[in-house]
Design a protein around this motif. Structure first.
Motif, PDB file in Angstrom:
ATOM      1  N   ARG A  93      36.594  42.916  44.455  1.00  0.00           N
ATOM      2  CA  ARG A  93      36.318  43.833  43.353  1.00  0.00           C
ATOM      3  C   ARG A  93      37.335  43.574  42.251  1.00  0.00           C
ATOM      4  NH1 ARG A  93      34.992  49.355  46.640  1.00  0.00           N
ATOM      5  NH2 ARG A  93      33.005  48.608  47.451  1.00  0.00           N
ATOM      6  N   LEU A  94      36.854  43.002  41.171  1.00  0.00           N
ATOM      7  CA  LEU A  94      37.746  42.751  40.038  1.00  0.00           C
ATOM      8  C   LEU A  94      38.025  44.066  39.327  1.00  0.00           C
ATOM      9  CD1 LEU A  94      36.138  39.480  38.681  1.00  0.00           C
ATOM     10  CD2 LEU A  94      38.309  39.689  39.887  1.00  0.00           C
ATOM     11  N   PRO A  95      39.262  44.279  38.905  1.00  0.00           N
ATOM     12  CA  PRO A  95      39.612  45.543  38.244  1.00  0.00           C
ATOM     13  C   PRO A  95      38.971  45.649  36.866  1.00  0.00           C
ATOM     14  CG  PRO A  95      41.467  44.033  38.203  1.00  0.00           C
ATOM     15  CD  PRO A  95      40.410  43.382  39.038  1.00  0.00           C
ATOM     16  N   ASP A  96      38.705  46.870  36.457  1.00  0.00           N
ATOM     17  CA  ASP A  96      38.174  47.089  35.111  1.00  0.00           C
ATOM     18  C   ASP A  96      39.154  47.872  34.238  1.00  0.00           C
ATOM     19  OD1 ASP A  96      37.981  49.618  36.195  1.00  0.00           O
ATOM     20  OD2 ASP A  96      35.798  49.712  36.105  1.00  0.00           O
ATOM     21  N   ASP A  97      40.381  48.037  34.734  1.00  0.00           N
ATOM     22  CA  ASP A  97      41.369  48.814  33.980  1.00  0.00           C
ATOM     23  C   ASP A  97      42.586  47.994  33.556  1.00  0.00           C
ATOM     24  OD1 ASP A  97      42.319  48.451  36.550  1.00  0.00           O
ATOM     25  OD2 ASP A  97      43.111  50.487  36.753  1.00  0.00           O
ATOM     26  N   VAL A 140      41.670  40.784  32.801  1.00  0.00           N
ATOM     27  CA  VAL A 140      41.241  39.887  33.872  1.00  0.00           C
ATOM     28  C   VAL A 140      41.133  38.487  33.272  1.00  0.00           C
ATOM     29  CG1 VAL A 140      39.400  39.320  35.495  1.00  0.00           C
ATOM     30  CG2 VAL A 140      39.999  41.729  35.090  1.00  0.00           C
TER      31      VAL A 140
END
Length: 136
Positions: free
Chosen positions: A122-126, A129
């Motif tokens: 799960r790549l972070p969205d906060d 990246v």
């Protein structure tokens, strides 16, 4: 800031003095090997404030990778403690799981090598990246 840490079996201990130079999450394939498939949380600390205070580490560098990093492990239990990267001699990259108090890490500031992330990651969205390393 003073950080202390060590390996799973206690044979290797370290201290790191100074301010964190980087706090990151890495999804590269090499980190996946080290973690058993997950991403890796790491922070860089000034090399001149880092010392092994107990035991010795064993270093490993893949010969088939151009500019490969040297990963340092406990020879007894295999805990991956640090990484030393060519071109980044000013810092030692510590593995967050080896900190005596992992809460000192706080939070990663970037996610790196998203190009190697697996479908189950799960790549972070906060945070930022990056497809490769943030400084590439």
């Amino acid at each position: 800031m003073t950080i202390e840490g060590g390996c799973y079996c206690g044979a290797v201990r370290y201290t790191a003095e100074g301010e964190a130079m980087m706090k990151a999450e890495c999804f590269c394939r090499e980190c996946q090997y080290v973690t058993g498939g997950n991403s890796l949380l790491a922070m860089a600390m000034p090399a001149d404030g880092f010392q092994i205070t107990k035991g010795e580490v064993k270093g490993y560098k893949r010969a088939d990778l151009e500019n490969g990093v040297t990963r340092e492990f406990c020879a007894d239990c295999g805990t991956h403690l640090t990484t030393r990267a060519p071109g980044f001699e000013a810092g030692v990259i510590l593995k967050v799981g080896t900190l005596d108090d992992p809460s000192m890490f706080g939070k990663a500031e970037s996610a790196n090598f998203a190009c190697d992330a697996q479908d189950y990651h799960r790549l972070p969205d906060d945070m930022p990246v990056h497809q490769k390393w943030m400084h590439s």
